[in-house]
Each structure stands twice: as C-alpha cells, then as structure tokens.
Design a protein around this motif. Structure first.
Motif, PDB file in Angstrom:
ATOM      1  N   GLY A   1     -27.027  27.806  75.320  1.00 39.75           N
ATOM      2  CA  GLY A   1     -28.181  27.102  74.393  1.00 39.75           C
ATOM      3  C   GLY A   1     -28.079  25.525  74.157  1.00 39.75           C
ATOM      4  O   GLY A   1     -28.490  24.951  73.448  1.00 39.75           O
ATOM      5  N   VAL A   2     -27.453  24.913  75.346  1.00 39.14           N
ATOM      6  CA  VAL A   2     -27.344  23.370  75.380  1.00 39.14           C
ATOM      7  C   VAL A   2     -28.228  23.155  76.561  1.00 39.14           C
ATOM      8  O   VAL A   2     -28.601  23.608  77.413  1.00 39.14           O
ATOM      9  CB  VAL A   2     -25.755  23.008  75.735  1.00 39.14           C
ATOM     10  N   LYS A   3     -28.587  21.734  76.851  1.00 34.35           N
ATOM     11  CA  LYS A   3     -29.271  21.134  77.674  1.00 34.35           C
ATOM     12  C   LYS A   3     -28.355  20.644  78.950  1.00 34.35           C
ATOM     13  O   LYS A   3     -27.439  20.409  79.033  1.00 34.35           O
ATOM     14  CB  LYS A   3     -29.737  19.915  77.091  1.00 34.35           C
ATOM     15  N   ILE A   4     -29.318  21.437  80.100  1.00 28.16           N
ATOM     16  CA  ILE A   4     -28.776  21.062  81.346  1.00 28.16           C
ATOM     17  C   ILE A   4     -29.667  20.526  82.196  1.00 28.16           C
ATOM     18  O   ILE A   4     -30.956  20.503  81.952  1.00 28.16           O
ATOM     19  CB  ILE A   4     -28.450  22.593  82.169  1.00 28.16           C
ATOM     20  N   ASN A   5     -29.171  19.314  83.077  1.00 21.32           N
ATOM     21  CA  ASN A   5     -30.178  18.255  83.487  1.00 21.32           C
ATOM     22  C   ASN A   5     -30.138  18.532  85.144  1.00 21.32           C
ATOM     23  O   ASN A   5     -29.064  18.624  85.565  1.00 21.32           O
ATOM     24  CB  ASN A   5     -29.775  17.082  83.131  1.00 21.32           C
ATOM     25  N   HIS A   6     -31.331  18.126  85.881  1.00 24.23           N
ATOM     26  CA  HIS A   6     -31.432  17.716  87.249  1.00 24.23           C
ATOM     27  C   HIS A   6     -31.999  16.350  87.264  1.00 24.23           C
ATOM     28  O   HIS A   6     -32.703  16.407  86.490  1.00 24.23           O
ATOM     29  CB  HIS A   6     -32.193  19.155  87.832  1.00 24.23           C
ATOM     30  N   PRO A   7     -31.774  15.955  88.353  1.00 27.01           N
ATOM     31  CA  PRO A   7     -32.527  14.694  88.534  1.00 27.01           C
ATOM     32  C   PRO A   7     -33.993  14.672  88.207  1.00 27.01           C
ATOM     33  O   PRO A   7     -34.661  13.664  87.855  1.00 27.01           O
ATOM     34  CB  PRO A   7     -32.293  14.059  89.900  1.00 27.01           C
ATOM     35  N   ASP A   8     -34.660  15.933  88.486  1.00 28.08           N
ATOM     36  CA  ASP A   8     -36.017  16.040  88.550  1.00 28.08           C
ATOM     37  C   ASP A   8     -36.546  16.716  87.300  1.00 28.08           C
ATOM     38  O   ASP A   8     -37.737  16.839  87.092  1.00 28.08           O
ATOM     39  CB  ASP A   8     -36.578  16.680  89.612  1.00 28.08           C
ATOM     40  N   THR A   9     -35.518  17.359  86.494  1.00 30.42           N
ATOM     41  CA  THR A   9     -36.035  18.070  85.346  1.00 30.42           C
ATOM     42  C   THR A   9     -34.981  18.375  84.268  1.00 30.42           C
ATOM     43  O   THR A   9     -33.646  18.089  84.480  1.00 30.42           O
ATOM     44  CB  THR A   9     -36.603  19.349  85.998  1.00 30.42           C
ATOM     45  N   SER A  10     -35.276  19.101  83.207  1.00 30.11           N
ATOM     46  CA  SER A  10     -34.151  19.631  82.584  1.00 30.11           C
ATOM     47  C   SER A  10     -34.661  20.883  81.916  1.00 30.11           C
ATOM     48  O   SER A  10     -35.686  21.413  81.769  1.00 30.11           O
ATOM     49  CB  SER A  10     -34.077  18.881  81.163  1.00 30.11           C
ATOM     50  N   CYS A  11     -33.587  21.948  81.532  1.00 32.11           N
ATOM     51  CA  CYS A  11     -33.792  23.223  80.978  1.00 32.11           C
ATOM     52  C   CYS A  11     -32.695  23.689  80.110  1.00 32.11           C
ATOM     53  O   CYS A  11     -32.038  22.739  79.711  1.00 32.11           O
ATOM     54  CB  CYS A  11     -33.685  24.211  82.043  1.00 32.11           C
ATOM     55  N   THR A  12     -32.418  24.643  79.642  1.00 30.83           N
ATOM     56  CA  THR A  12     -31.401  25.487  78.674  1.00 30.83           C
ATOM     57  C   THR A  12     -30.353  26.276  79.442  1.00 30.83           C
ATOM     58  O   THR A  12     -31.054  27.107  80.197  1.00 30.83           O
ATOM     59  CB  THR A  12     -32.114  25.912  77.403  1.00 30.83           C
ATOM     60  N   SER A  13     -29.195  26.116  79.274  1.00 32.84           N
ATOM     61  CA  SER A  13     -28.348  27.281  79.376  1.00 32.84           C
ATOM     62  C   SER A  13     -28.358  28.343  78.846  1.00 32.84           C
ATOM     63  O   SER A  13     -28.566  28.291  77.617  1.00 32.84           O
ATOM     64  CB  SER A  13     -26.660  26.571  79.568  1.00 32.84           C
ATOM     65  N   GLY A  14     -28.456  29.430  79.472  1.00 29.65           N
ATOM     66  CA  GLY A  14     -28.607  30.732  78.983  1.00 29.65           C
ATOM     67  C   GLY A  14     -27.239  31.316  78.452  1.00 29.65           C
ATOM     68  O   GLY A  14     -26.537  31.178  77.220  1.00 29.65           O
ATOM     69  N   PHE A  15     -26.469  31.911  79.034  1.00 25.22           N
ATOM     70  CA  PHE A  15     -25.193  32.647  79.076  1.00 25.22           C
ATOM     71  C   PHE A  15     -24.188  32.149  80.223  1.00 25.22           C
ATOM     72  O   PHE A  15     -24.845  31.876  81.294  1.00 25.22           O
ATOM     73  CB  PHE A  15     -25.156  34.138  79.108  1.00 25.22           C
ATOM     74  N   ILE A  16     -22.855  32.246  79.982  1.00 24.84           N
ATOM     75  CA  ILE A  16     -21.831  32.041  81.119  1.00 24.84           C
ATOM     76  C   ILE A  16     -21.592  33.398  81.724  1.00 24.84           C
ATOM     77  O   ILE A  16     -21.634  34.429  80.874  1.00 24.84           O
ATOM     78  CB  ILE A  16     -20.594  31.381  80.545  1.00 24.84           C
ATOM     79  N   ALA A  17     -21.809  33.444  82.832  1.00 29.03           N
ATOM     80  CA  ALA A  17     -21.620  34.673  83.835  1.00 29.03           C
ATOM     81  C   ALA A  17     -20.206  34.393  84.665  1.00 29.03           C
ATOM     82  O   ALA A  17     -19.946  33.557  85.004  1.00 29.03           O
ATOM     83  CB  ALA A  17     -22.799  35.178  84.464  1.00 29.03           C
ATOM     84  N   GLN A  18     -19.893  35.670  85.214  1.00 26.26           N
ATOM     85  CA  GLN A  18     -18.695  35.782  86.196  1.00 26.26           C
ATOM     86  C   GLN A  18     -19.299  36.713  87.273  1.00 26.26           C
ATOM     87  O   GLN A  18     -19.658  37.743  87.048  1.00 26.26           O
ATOM     88  CB  GLN A  18     -17.457  36.307  85.590  1.00 26.26           C
ATOM     89  N   SER A  19     -19.077  36.174  88.460  1.00 22.79           N
ATOM     90  CA  SER A  19     -19.413  37.159  89.626  1.00 22.79           C
ATOM     91  C   SER A  19     -18.661  38.362  89.766  1.00 22.79           C
ATOM     92  O   SER A  19     -17.467  38.588  89.065  1.00 22.79           O
ATOM     93  CB  SER A  19     -18.694  36.261  90.976  1.00 22.79           C
ATOM     94  N   LYS A  20     -19.318  39.491  90.339  1.00 27.44           N
ATOM     95  CA  LYS A  20     -18.743  40.893  90.216  1.00 27.44           C
ATOM     96  C   LYS A  20     -17.855  40.876  91.531  1.00 27.44           C
ATOM     97  O   LYS A  20     -17.034  41.959  91.453  1.00 27.44           O
ATOM     98  CB  LYS A  20     -19.929  41.788  90.590  1.00 27.44           C
ATOM     99  N   VAL A  21     -17.797  40.098  92.375  1.00 24.32           N
ATOM    100  CA  VAL A  21     -16.826  40.260  93.603  1.00 24.32           C
ATOM    101  C   VAL A  21     -15.601  39.136  93.304  1.00 24.32           C
ATOM    102  O   VAL A  21     -14.574  39.352  93.878  1.00 24.32           O
ATOM    103  CB  VAL A  21     -17.409  40.009  94.746  1.00 24.32           C
TER     104      VAL A  21
END
Length: 429
Positions: free
Chosen positions: A228-248
């Motif tokens: 639910g917070v803002k995440i940025n890339h030099p060319d755009t911005s979006c929203t973080s969804g959930f925190i996840a962990q690799s299955k392996v």
C-alpha cells in the motif's frame, strides 16, 4: 479506461497502529469477529461496513465472519457436490448471506452435503441453498468459449467487449460498451452468444475497456516495508501489493503489477516518512500475458532490521469513512475470491483506503490495449498510480489491483493465488 488506488503517505507518521497476530483457524473464529486470543480481526472495517449497509456493527461483524470462511466452503464444495456444484457467492442485496448453487432440486442429499461442509469450515449460519440450471463447470466452459471469442473480435476494435462469470445470475456476462461503435465482428459475436447460450448469457453496459495507470506522488513509510505504499522506478511509479517469500529459499520480494515492471527492470525504490530515497532492488520476474496474468515481484535486496527494509506482512490502511487507520494491518492468510464479497484496497494515488465488493470473476477484458483473462472486477475506486495495490479484507489477501476506469468506481485485479503459483512465491503471513 481504468482507475487505481493511492494510500495517504502521512498515515505512517501518525503511529495509530494496532499490533495484531495471525488469527486462529477459520472454524474457531466466532461470528462476533474476535479470535480465541481476544484480538478483534474486524476492527478496521466493521464500523465502515455497518455504515455502508445501514446495520449495526454487531451485524456487520457477523456478515464479515460469513465472508471470511465462504472461500473455504467454495473450495470444499467443488469436490463434495461434484457435478451438482453451482458455485458459491455473496448476496450483496440479500443481507450479504452466502449462497450455494446446486443443480436440480435442493434435495435432502444436497442439504446434508452443504451442511457438513459449512460446519467443517466454521459456517453455522448465514447461508442458503439455491437451485440453479447450470453447474459451475458449465458456466466455466461457457465463459472460456466466450472469452476466446471476445479476444478475437476485440483485436481490430476501438472499444472493447468483455466477458466474465456471474454465478448469482447463473450465467456468463457479456459486457457491451455503452459508448462507441462495435465492429461487425463484435456485433456478430453478441448475436452468436445469445443464440448459443440463450439465457445463460446476460448483456451488461460497460465503459468499453480498462487501462493500467502509472505515475503520481503520495504515501511513503519508514521501514518495515509493507503493502500500500508508493514504489518508484526512474521512469514510473506504482504501489506495493504484498510482501512475499520464495517457495525455494528465504528471499523476500514485493509483489506488484506486471505492467509496472515491464520495461522497468532496474532498481526500484521507495522513501521513508522524511522522503529520503531508499533502494528496494531489481525486478526478479514479471508477467503480463493474456492467459497467465499481470503480476511481478521485486527483489528486496536488504531485508535486515538494522540497515534494510525489514519487510513485514503488513498493509497500510488509512483512515476513511469505511476504515480505521492502521499502519501495521496484518495479512494473516490468502484466499480465492467470491462474487459479492467485500474487498478493500490502499493505493498510492487514491489517498485513502476504500472498500467495495466483487462484481465479476473470470473476467476477460481489455487492459491498456491488451486482452487479459481471469481477472476480478470490483466496485472499488482507483486512480493512475494505484497499479499493484493490495486487494484485501478481514486480514485476507485476495489480489493485486491492475486497472480501472477513470471517473467510475470500476476496478480490476489479479487474483493472488495465481500470482503465487506463477511467481513461485508465498504471500508472507
């Protein structure tokens, strides 16, 4: 056109969080919404839901407890009822009761099977059996056929048909744009669908397409990193969804929309409450595919408590007419969605958490000029920049926001179970 949700950045600095632990089993969850440890799992949403429905808060909590276990009932009955299974949905206009479709007569055998399944998942009331003409398998097959036809005829169009499941109507829904001119192929499909499916297809006026949005400014939080917070890339911005962990292994990731990561594979970042930039990491894997979905994971390079993001299974929930503020709203589990269920989202553009309900499932729609299958559609409001935002309710993760319609509360999302499977991660609980 599509809309996306934004969350309020200032919420992180106000510190009105409630420390929550994962709830007990669904079967142990009482209708009042309190876990065996006495923690109120519906605190952030019950008052707003009561206001929406014009009911008491106690009634709201009871209805939310029904919804919490309804997806479990859905999964169980797919096996227990077999060919007679006609889907499970929430009746938004009927007291939010859980409806169970059964083909043919609602006989003693069906009643016994559903009662046993309901008791097994902890649903002792609040559900009804409904006799239906078409099974869930039949609806799924009809939707598959219609979806492929919609994808075909939309290719040369300027406005777009859509298709999705409406188990509450025991039919598939064909969305027809309320504005713009259909091509000859699109007009022919509308007629062909009505001829082939009869009363198994319903027509609905739509905006004619959804589109993803990028950009905007808004909320940031100090570590831990959360949804639910803002995440940025030099060319755009979006929203973080959930925190996840690799299955392996134990590597941690941020889940967001796939179209955010497409073409933006370098390091993403966010900011703390003081607006100091802090790197998150690079895109690890992204998918934006008609038949797979719209999803991505960004590697969290530094997960340490001392110097890094210390990611947690939290979502930023802001104060709104529907929710109480909670900067550490815990995600306790993830589930499949049901039609009619209440669902909330916090994006970086809408500026406050808002809640709606699921209006269509198995949706085939146009997303920014690209045909996408198996989306969910809701009545949530959203704006450009909300891409990737978490879709949740009662501490359950249901999906990530991927698009919407400008100036209409019409949002589409990617189911979280599909994202987990395709990205080979588990949502952190």
């Amino acid at each position: 056109m599509v809309r996306w949700n934004k969350a309020a950045a200032a919420a992180c600095a106000l510190g009105l969080a409630v420390a929550l632990a994962p709830p007990g089993s669904a079967a142990a969850l009482p209708t009042a919404g309190a876990s065996p440890t006495g923690v109120d799992w519906f605190a952030e949403e019950a008052a707003g839901f009561a206001k929406e429905r014009g009911i008491t808060e106690a009634e709201a909590r009871e209805r939310m407890s029904w919804q919490l276990v309804a997806p479990d009932l859905d999964e169980r009955l797919q096996t227990d009822l077999g060919a007679r299974y006609g889907a499970v949905w929430i009746d938004v206009r009927g007291g939010d009761r859980v409806k169970v479709g059964v083909t043919g007569q609602v006989d003693a055998t069906a009643q016994s099977i559903v009662k046993a399944a309901a008791q097994a998942v902890g649903l002792t009331g609040g559900y009804d059996l409904v006799g239906v003409k078409r099974s869930a398998a039949r609806l799924g097959a009809d939707n598959d056929w219609l979806a492929e036809e919609v994808i075909r005829v939309n290719q040369e169009a300027t406005v777009y048909l859509s298709a999705g499941l409406r188990p509450d109507l025991n039919a598939v829904q064909l969305g027809v744009p309320r504005k713009g001119e259909l091509t000859t192929a699109q007009q022919d499909l509308v007629k062909a669908a009505q001829t082939r499916l009869g009363d198994g297809v319903v027509l609905a006026a739509t905006s004619g397409g959804h589109r993803p949005f990028l950009g905007c400014d808004s909320p940031y939080c100090d570590a831990p990193l959360r949804g639910g917070v803002k995440i940025n890339h030099p060319d755009t911005s979006c929203t973080s969804g959930f925190i996840a962990q690799s299955k392996v292994d134990s590597k941690k990731y941020v889940v967001t929309a796939g179209h955010c990561a497409r073409g933006n594979l370098g390091t993403w970042s966010s900011k703390n409450a003081a607006l100091t930039v802090k790197a998150i990491g690079p895109v690890h894997h992204w998918i934006f595919d008609t038949y797979i979905g719209d999803m991505a994971i960004i590697r969290i390079s530094d997960t340490s408590v001392a110097t890094g993001w210390d990611p947690r299974p939290w979502v930023l929930v802001t104060y709104s007419p529907q929710t109480n503020q909670n900067t550490t709203y815990h995600i306790a589990e993830d589930k499949m969605s049901l039609l009619g269920m209440r669902i909330c989202t916090t994006g970086m553009a809408t500026r406050m958490t808002n809640c709606g309900y699921v209006t269509e499932l198995g949706l085939t729609a146009n997303l920014g000029g690209w045909a996408m299958r198996n989306l969910g559609r809701t009545s949530n409001c959203s704006k450009p920049g909300d891409s990737g935002a978490p879709m949740f309710a009662s501490h359950v993760a249901y999906g990530i926001l991927v698009g919407g319609v400008e100036d209409e509360c019409d949002t589409v999302y990617q189911g979280i179970r599909t994202a987990e499977r395709e990205l080979n991660v588990n949502i952190l609980h």
